[in-house]
Design a protein around this motif. Structure first.
Motif, PDB file in Angstrom:
ATOM      1  N   ASN A 266       4.166   8.849  -6.080  1.00  0.00           N
ATOM      2  CA  ASN A 266       5.632   8.939  -6.129  1.00  0.00           C
ATOM      3  C   ASN A 266       6.294   8.828  -4.756  1.00  0.00           C
ATOM      4  OD1 ASN A 266       5.629   9.295  -8.994  1.00  0.00           O
ATOM      5  ND2 ASN A 266       4.948  11.387  -8.632  1.00  0.00           N
ATOM      6  N   LYS A 267       5.711   7.994  -3.924  1.00  0.00           N
ATOM      7  CA  LYS A 267       6.278   7.746  -2.601  1.00  0.00           C
ATOM      8  C   LYS A 267       6.540   6.256  -2.453  1.00  0.00           C
ATOM      9  CE  LYS A 267       4.196  11.834  -0.636  1.00  0.00           C
ATOM     10  NZ  LYS A 267       3.360  12.433   0.410  1.00  0.00           N
ATOM     11  N   ALA A 268       7.663   5.949  -1.826  1.00  0.00           N
ATOM     12  CA  ALA A 268       8.031   4.554  -1.595  1.00  0.00           C
ATOM     13  C   ALA A 268       7.162   3.957  -0.500  1.00  0.00           C
ATOM     14  CB  ALA A 268       9.501   4.457  -1.203  1.00  0.00           C
ATOM     15  N   LEU A 269       6.995   2.641  -0.577  1.00  0.00           N
ATOM     16  CA  LEU A 269       6.167   1.932   0.391  1.00  0.00           C
ATOM     17  C   LEU A 269       6.819   0.616   0.778  1.00  0.00           C
ATOM     18  CD1 LEU A 269       3.499   1.432   1.946  1.00  0.00           C
ATOM     19  CD2 LEU A 269       2.606   0.422  -0.168  1.00  0.00           C
ATOM     20  N   GLY A 270       6.997   0.419   2.073  1.00  0.00           N
ATOM     21  CA  GLY A 270       7.442  -0.857   2.616  1.00  0.00           C
ATOM     22  C   GLY A 270       6.294  -1.496   3.367  1.00  0.00           C
ATOM     23  N   LEU A 271       6.306  -2.835   3.424  1.00  0.00           N
ATOM     24  CA  LEU A 271       5.191  -3.556   4.034  1.00  0.00           C
ATOM     25  C   LEU A 271       5.656  -4.451   5.173  1.00  0.00           C
ATOM     26  CD1 LEU A 271       3.442  -4.648   0.721  1.00  0.00           C
ATOM     27  CD2 LEU A 271       2.959  -2.634   2.118  1.00  0.00           C
ATOM     28  N   VAL A 272       4.912  -4.382   6.265  1.00  0.00           N
ATOM     29  CA  VAL A 272       5.071  -5.299   7.390  1.00  0.00           C
ATOM     30  C   VAL A 272       3.682  -5.884   7.618  1.00  0.00           C
ATOM     31  CG1 VAL A 272       5.654  -5.554   9.827  1.00  0.00           C
ATOM     32  CG2 VAL A 272       6.919  -3.905   8.405  1.00  0.00           C
TER      33      VAL A 272
ATOM     34  N   GLN B 247      15.580  -0.348   1.430  1.00  0.00           N
ATOM     35  CA  GLN B 247      14.926  -0.149   0.143  1.00  0.00           C
ATOM     36  C   GLN B 247      13.969   1.044   0.173  1.00  0.00           C
ATOM     37  OE1 GLN B 247      13.179  -3.912  -1.001  1.00  0.00           O
ATOM     38  NE2 GLN B 247      15.174  -4.928  -1.080  1.00  0.00           N
ATOM     39  N   VAL B 248      13.220   1.182   1.242  1.00  0.00           N
ATOM     40  CA  VAL B 248      12.287   2.314   1.345  1.00  0.00           C
ATOM     41  C   VAL B 248      13.052   3.636   1.336  1.00  0.00           C
ATOM     42  CG1 VAL B 248      10.626   3.498   2.859  1.00  0.00           C
ATOM     43  CG2 VAL B 248      10.425   1.035   2.461  1.00  0.00           C
ATOM     44  N   ILE B 249      14.137   3.711   2.079  1.00  0.00           N
ATOM     45  CA  ILE B 249      14.934   4.939   2.119  1.00  0.00           C
ATOM     46  C   ILE B 249      15.524   5.233   0.743  1.00  0.00           C
ATOM     47  CG2 ILE B 249      17.025   5.999   3.065  1.00  0.00           C
ATOM     48  CD1 ILE B 249      16.336   4.445   5.710  1.00  0.00           C
ATOM     49  N   ALA B 250      16.076   4.215   0.083  1.00  0.00           N
ATOM     50  CA  ALA B 250      16.670   4.409  -1.247  1.00  0.00           C
ATOM     51  C   ALA B 250      15.627   4.882  -2.253  1.00  0.00           C
ATOM     52  CB  ALA B 250      17.338   3.119  -1.713  1.00  0.00           C
ATOM     53  N   TRP B 251      14.463   4.231  -2.272  1.00  0.00           N
ATOM     54  CA  TRP B 251      13.415   4.608  -3.223  1.00  0.00           C
ATOM     55  C   TRP B 251      12.795   5.962  -2.874  1.00  0.00           C
ATOM     56  CZ3 TRP B 251      12.231   3.045  -7.922  1.00  0.00           C
ATOM     57  CH2 TRP B 251      12.776   1.830  -8.357  1.00  0.00           C
ATOM     58  N   THR B 252      12.701   6.260  -1.596  1.00  0.00           N
ATOM     59  CA  THR B 252      12.195   7.575  -1.192  1.00  0.00           C
ATOM     60  C   THR B 252      13.088   8.669  -1.748  1.00  0.00           C
ATOM     61  OG1 THR B 252      11.100   6.726   0.789  1.00  0.00           O
ATOM     62  CG2 THR B 252      11.708   9.054   0.810  1.00  0.00           C
ATOM     63  N   SER B 253      14.394   8.466  -1.646  1.00  0.00           N
ATOM     64  CA  SER B 253      15.341   9.448  -2.181  1.00  0.00           C
ATOM     65  C   SER B 253      15.286   9.495  -3.708  1.00  0.00           C
ATOM     66  CB  SER B 253      16.757   9.119  -1.709  1.00  0.00           C
ATOM     67  OG  SER B 253      16.820   9.203  -0.300  1.00  0.00           O
ATOM     68  N   ALA B 254      15.207   8.332  -4.342  1.00  0.00           N
ATOM     69  CA  ALA B 254      15.182   8.280  -5.806  1.00  0.00           C
ATOM     70  C   ALA B 254      13.934   8.952  -6.385  1.00  0.00           C
ATOM     71  CB  ALA B 254      15.260   6.829  -6.276  1.00  0.00           C
ATOM     72  N   LEU B 255      12.826   8.870  -5.674  1.00  0.00           N
ATOM     73  CA  LEU B 255      11.568   9.450  -6.167  1.00  0.00           C
ATOM     74  C   LEU B 255      11.412  10.932  -5.831  1.00  0.00           C
ATOM     75  CD1 LEU B 255       9.231   6.475  -5.225  1.00  0.00           C
ATOM     76  CD2 LEU B 255       9.813   7.223  -7.549  1.00  0.00           C
ATOM     77  N   ALA B 256      12.325  11.484  -5.054  1.00  0.00           N
ATOM     78  CA  ALA B 256      12.214  12.884  -4.632  1.00  0.00           C
ATOM     79  C   ALA B 256      12.044  13.849  -5.801  1.00  0.00           C
ATOM     80  CB  ALA B 256      13.404  13.283  -3.766  1.00  0.00           C
ATOM     81  N   PRO B 257      12.790  13.718  -6.905  1.00  0.00           N
ATOM     82  CA  PRO B 257      12.589  14.661  -8.018  1.00  0.00           C
ATOM     83  C   PRO B 257      11.170  14.612  -8.602  1.00  0.00           C
ATOM     84  CG  PRO B 257      14.662  13.480  -8.288  1.00  0.00           C
ATOM     85  CD  PRO B 257      13.917  12.822  -7.159  1.00  0.00           C
ATOM     86  N   LEU B 258      10.552  13.437  -8.593  1.00  0.00           N
ATOM     87  CA  LEU B 258       9.185  13.330  -9.107  1.00  0.00           C
ATOM     88  C   LEU B 258       8.188  14.013  -8.183  1.00  0.00           C
ATOM     89  CD1 LEU B 258       9.164   9.633 -10.361  1.00  0.00           C
ATOM     90  CD2 LEU B 258       9.394  11.725 -11.717  1.00  0.00           C
ATOM     91  N   ARG B 259       8.427  13.932  -6.880  1.00  0.00           N
ATOM     92  CA  ARG B 259       7.518  14.591  -5.931  1.00  0.00           C
ATOM     93  C   ARG B 259       7.650  16.091  -6.000  1.00  0.00           C
ATOM     94  NH1 ARG B 259       9.641  10.583  -2.860  1.00  0.00           N
ATOM     95  NH2 ARG B 259      10.839  12.006  -1.557  1.00  0.00           N
ATOM     96  N   LYS B 260       8.805  16.589  -6.400  1.00  0.00           N
ATOM     97  CA  LYS B 260       9.032  18.034  -6.459  1.00  0.00           C
ATOM     98  C   LYS B 260       8.676  18.622  -7.826  1.00  0.00           C
ATOM     99  CE  LYS B 260      12.730  18.133  -3.005  1.00  0.00           C
ATOM    100  NZ  LYS B 260      12.252  17.038  -2.265  1.00  0.00           N
ATOM    101  N   ALA B 261       8.440  17.772  -8.813  1.00  0.00           N
ATOM    102  CA  ALA B 261       8.132  18.248 -10.150  1.00  0.00           C
ATOM    103  C   ALA B 261       6.791  18.972 -10.163  1.00  0.00           C
ATOM    104  CB  ALA B 261       8.105  17.081 -11.144  1.00  0.00           C
TER     105      ALA B 261
END
Length: 191
Positions: free
Chosen positions: A106-112, A172-186
């Motif tokens: 439940n963590k966002a991932l960006g790729l370089v 996108q990483v910041i947005a998805w990180t925030s959006a997934l926060a409730p799942l990480r805290k569940a």
């Protein structure tokens, strides 16, 4: 504020990835929506997967794995900087990913990525691994060519046009990180 780890996925001598990771970190650190920290796999040596139990059980026997798990658990999302080796990610990066399971969930991932063809095959390989680790990889990525973004294949000199892709990926990483926060805290589901 979310904390996003920028993982340098190569430990090879004379690597150029450290220049790329510093570039990502310096640019990302100007943002105010998240904190960014650089994680160099050289600072987290792990033997080839040596845990007797599957990582999904979280029953880590070795201190090096417990330290790595605590490090990764502390982050809310990630950007991975990876070279392309033989159409895939470096073994050291795959090993670091494979050592853990729940800590990636439940963590966002960006790729370089970087390589002769921009490291695109490495990025695609990494997306498959991330999916199994229940990470949410974002669409935008940064691809850097050893032919055009490195002087003599060794000195990183990215074109300014890469900043647009980097900013879009970080957004996108910041947005998805925030959006997934409730799942990480569940709380973990009962077995």
């Amino acid at each position: 504020m979310p904390t996003i780890g920028i993982i340098l996925g190569s430990t090879r001598p004379n690597r150029v990835g450290d220049q790329v990771a510093r570039w990502v970190h310096e640019h990302a650190s100007r943002r105010t929506e998240a904190a960014f920290e650089l994680l160099d796999l050289r600072d987290h040596p792990l033997p080839h997967l040596d845990e007797p139990m599957p990582p999904s059980l979280g029953q880590y026997q070795h201190e090096h794995t417990r330290r790595w798990a605590a490090t990764i658990a502390a982050y809310d999302g990630f950007v991975i900087v990876t070279p392309e080796y033989n159409h895939g990610i470096p073994g050291v990066l795959k090993n670091a990913l494979d050592h853990l399971y729940t800590e990636w969930n439940n963590k966002a991932l960006g790729l370089v990525s970087y390589g002769a063809a921009g490291g695109v095959r490495s990025a695609e390989h990494l997306r498959l691994v991330a999916a199994e680790l229940q990470m949410a990889d974002v669409r935008q990525q940064v691809t850097l060519s050893l032919h055009t973004d490195f002087e003599n294949f060794t000195v990183f000199k990215p074109g300014d046009h890469h900043l647009h892709a980097l900013d879009a990926m970080l957004d996108q990483v910041i947005a998805w990180t925030s959006a997934l926060a409730p799942l990480r805290k569940a709380p973990a589901a009962a077995a």
